[in-house]
Design a protein around this motif. Structure first.
Motif, short mmCIF file in Angstrom:
data_model
loop_
_atom_site.label_atom_id
_atom_site.label_comp_id
_atom_site.label_asym_id
_atom_site.label_seq_id
_atom_site.Cartn_x
_atom_site.Cartn_y
_atom_site.Cartn_z
N LEU A 9 0.80 -1.22 0.00
CA LEU A 9 0.00 0.00 0.00
C LEU A 9 0.84 1.27 0.00
N THR A 21 -2.94 6.13 5.15
CA THR A 21 -2.98 4.78 4.59
C THR A 21 -2.55 3.75 5.63
N GLU A 25 -0.98 11.68 3.66
CA GLU A 25 -1.73 10.61 2.99
C GLU A 25 -1.13 9.24 3.30
N GLU A 26 0.18 9.16 3.38
CA GLU A 26 0.82 7.90 3.70
C GLU A 26 0.55 7.49 5.15
N TRP A 43 -5.06 0.87 7.44
CA TRP A 43 -4.73 -0.56 7.40
C TRP A 43 -4.65 -1.14 8.82
#
Length: 460
Positions: free
Chosen positions: A12, A55, A51-52, A59
């Motif tokens: 991802l 993410t 954004e990372e 998860w």
């Protein structure tokens, strides 16, 4: 060993963000706290953007994997220590100063920006970022926000939270929240900004910080005073501030701490003193009068000597003693349990005298320096960690210090945070309703309990 499957997370995120090298994980699994457990992390994630981060958290939320946010790992309460099978979420690569607005006197930074780097950057615009933790050369703004860090300038300017205008925060499920505003005033809605400040990564991950700045202050002038008793030094603090003076620095060092500093840098301080105070004034033309008043009050409380620096450069030499305290303690060659307790200024003498009593009762050495101007002291318990019985006595001394701080109407931490080290003491400090409210807030923002689990709030 952990069984957390991190392969889907690797898919991802961009290449290089997810690291599972055993040596890297070992190097990142703990902060600088003593007596705080550190587990075996599954992986280290180094995001480069909000954004990372989102993410990674989405998860982890979906898979119920614990996440431990980290900055420089310079903390002293175990809040950045790994738990078994966790994702270590390091913000160290998010280290850009995004904006400096000289007209509005604010800056927008990522959490990995080092405190001292921000101070230097804004100084080029004639501005000043007052929060000044002793670890400013290594600590990050994100870490400062996490613990609501203070420093030597707090007596006049306040702590980190007093300068945070707004935050960008990624919530446990990956949603992105913006709190606060850029304006100097704003009271619409609940104050979510200052709910997050000091939450030590348990409510969300801060990815952007908007801080207020001030016009650069005048070069400070400095004075030091030496006292035959701890009580004389503490009464000087209360007396000077009681007359209405607000120095930019007012620091305390006891004789064992001064002796430790003298071992690594002979600054010419006299022998036989019980305590030393260091004071600065940054009020420009008024500074000499401020220091003259300090000398008058100090001599009135039996100061054996007072040295008033004639210029800022000489003052920096005097301030060097305070800045060297951490290095001096580390070079004692003993294990250190670095503490942080804050009491009303009128009880400073009771606290410091109590520290010396506790040291004798438990057969350990306790050294003390701290921010006398706001009652925030940093006792250090020094002990031989190879001696199991002495290590137990050190822990008991630490608990006695915590108890003393609460008995004197104080708090278990003024700036280092609760983390793992003090979480059971937080249960002693808060009343049942306050503890319930904090647990409900945690449950609302992190319903699966993945964010820095087992930190801050005691079990129950």
């Amino acid at each position: 060993m952990t069984t957390t499957d991190v392969h889907p997370l690797r898919a991802l995120l961009p290449d290089g963000r997810v690291i599972d090298d055993a040596d890297v994980l070992e190097a990142h699994r703990r902060d600088r706290a003593t007596f705080c457990p550190a587990g075996a992390p599954a992986v280290l994630v180094r995001p480069r953007s909000t954004e990372e981060v989102a993410t990674a958290l989405a998860w982890a939320h979906e898979n119920r994997v614990p996440v431990v946010p980290q900055g420089a790992r310079s903390g002293l309460s175990g809040a950045a220590n790994a738990t078994d099978g966790c994702v270590l979420l390091s913000l160290e690569k998010m280290d850009r100063v995004l904006e400096i607005d000289a007209e509005e006197q604010l800056a927008v930074v990522q959490p990995g920006v080092v405190n001292g780097v921000l101070a230097t950057a804004v100084a080029e615009h004639g501005l000043f970022y007052p929060p000044d933790p002793g670890s400013r050369s290594i600590s990050t703004i994100g870490g400062n926000v996490a613990t609501n860090a203070g420093g030597m300038c707090c007596v006049k300017y306040g702590v980190t939270g007093d300068f945070v205008r707004g935050l960008e925060v990624v919530l446990a499920d990956g949603r992105i929240l913006r709190t606060g505003r850029r304006t100097a005033k704003g009271v619409a809605g609940y104050d979510l900004t200052h709910l997050v400040v000091g939450s030590e990564g348990t409510l969300g991950v801060v990815t952007e910080v908007t801080v207020a700045l001030r016009p650069v202050a005048a070069q400070p002038l400095t004075a030091v005073a030496f006292f035959p008793t701890v009580g004389d030094a503490c009464r000087t603090v209360a007396g000077y501030l009681g007359e209405g003076y607000r120095p930019s620095v007012l620091e305390f060092m006891d004789s064992p701490t001064v002796a430790a500093v003298q071992r690594i840098a002979d600054l010419g301080f006299p022998e036989g003193m019980a305590a030393m105070l260091i004071v600065q004034s940054d009020r420009g033309e008024a500074a000499p009068a401020d220091l003259a008043a300090f000398e008058r009050v100090a001599r009135g409380f039996a100061a054996s000597d007072v040295v008033v620096a004639d210029d800022p450069a000489e003052g920096e030499l005097l301030m060097r003693a305070r800045r060297l305290v951490g290095d001096a303690h580390e070079k004692l060659g003993r294990a250190l349990l670095i503490d942080d307790v804050c009491v009303p200024r009128k009880h400073l003498v009771d606290l410091v005298d109590g520290l010396h009593r506790i040291a004798g009762e438990h057969g350990v050495e306790v050294l003390c320096a701290g921010h006398a101007g706001d009652g925030n002291m940093h006792p250090v318990v020094a002990f031989d960690e190879s001696d199991a019985e002495e290590a137990v006595r050190a822990q008991r001394a630490f608990d006695a210090i915590m108890a003393l701080g609460l008995e004197l109407g104080g708090t278990i931490t003024g700036e280092h945070g609760v983390g793992h080290l003090k979480k059971h003491w937080l249960g002693r400090e808060l009343d049942p309703a306050a503890l319930w409210a904090q647990r409900e807030i945690k449950r609302a923002l992190d319903p699966r309990g993945i964010l820095n689990p087992e930190r801050v709030l005691p079990e129950g």
